[in-house]
Enzyme design. Sequence first.
Site, short mmCIF file in Angstrom:
data_model
loop_
_atom_site.label_atom_id
_atom_site.label_comp_id
_atom_site.label_asym_id
_atom_site.label_seq_id
_atom_site.Cartn_x
_atom_site.Cartn_y
_atom_site.Cartn_z
N GLN A 93 0.84 -1.20 0.00
CA GLN A 93 0.00 0.00 0.00
C GLN A 93 0.87 1.25 0.00
OE1 GLN A 93 -3.17 0.00 2.88
NE2 GLN A 93 -3.95 1.94 2.14
N PHE A 94 1.17 1.75 -1.20
CA PHE A 94 2.04 2.93 -1.32
C PHE A 94 1.42 4.15 -0.68
CE2 PHE A 94 -0.67 3.92 -4.92
CZ PHE A 94 -0.62 5.30 -5.01
N THR A 95 0.11 4.18 -0.52
CA THR A 95 -0.55 5.36 0.03
C THR A 95 -0.17 5.64 1.48
OG1 THR A 95 -2.51 4.10 0.64
CG2 THR A 95 -2.52 5.15 -1.53
#
Length: 141
Positions: free
Chosen positions: A74-76
Amino acid sequence: MKAVAARVTRASVTVDGNVIGAIAEPGLLVLLGIHASDDRVKAATMARKLHELRILRDEQSCATVGAPLLVVSQFTLYGDTRKGRRPSWTAAARPEVAEPLVEAMIEELRARGATVATGRFGAMMAVESVNDGPFTVLVEV
């Protein structure tokens, strides 16, 4: 490297209507973010930390009770919302850097004997979980 680790009784990840990863017993759902400056050393450290983190019931860890982990990239997690109304993603690693580090962290967990289910890097995923507690922590290395 940053992870949100949630104690769950079960969790799954679905892509295009198909469950691609699931844990059906108590363990950890791990949302994993990779920073632009991360490396394999941090991946190994994160794997050790998550495997040995004593947040399961009775202060147990996945290592001590053999609990599974569901790891979802999850890059966010590296979204910066301090300015304006739109997050900045400059701290997040580019996909060509992040994907091998996510895989390295998963490999390190498995090398430690952990049972690991995964999402699919870069895919649009639906993540379901039944939180236990709820008990959720932010883990950074």
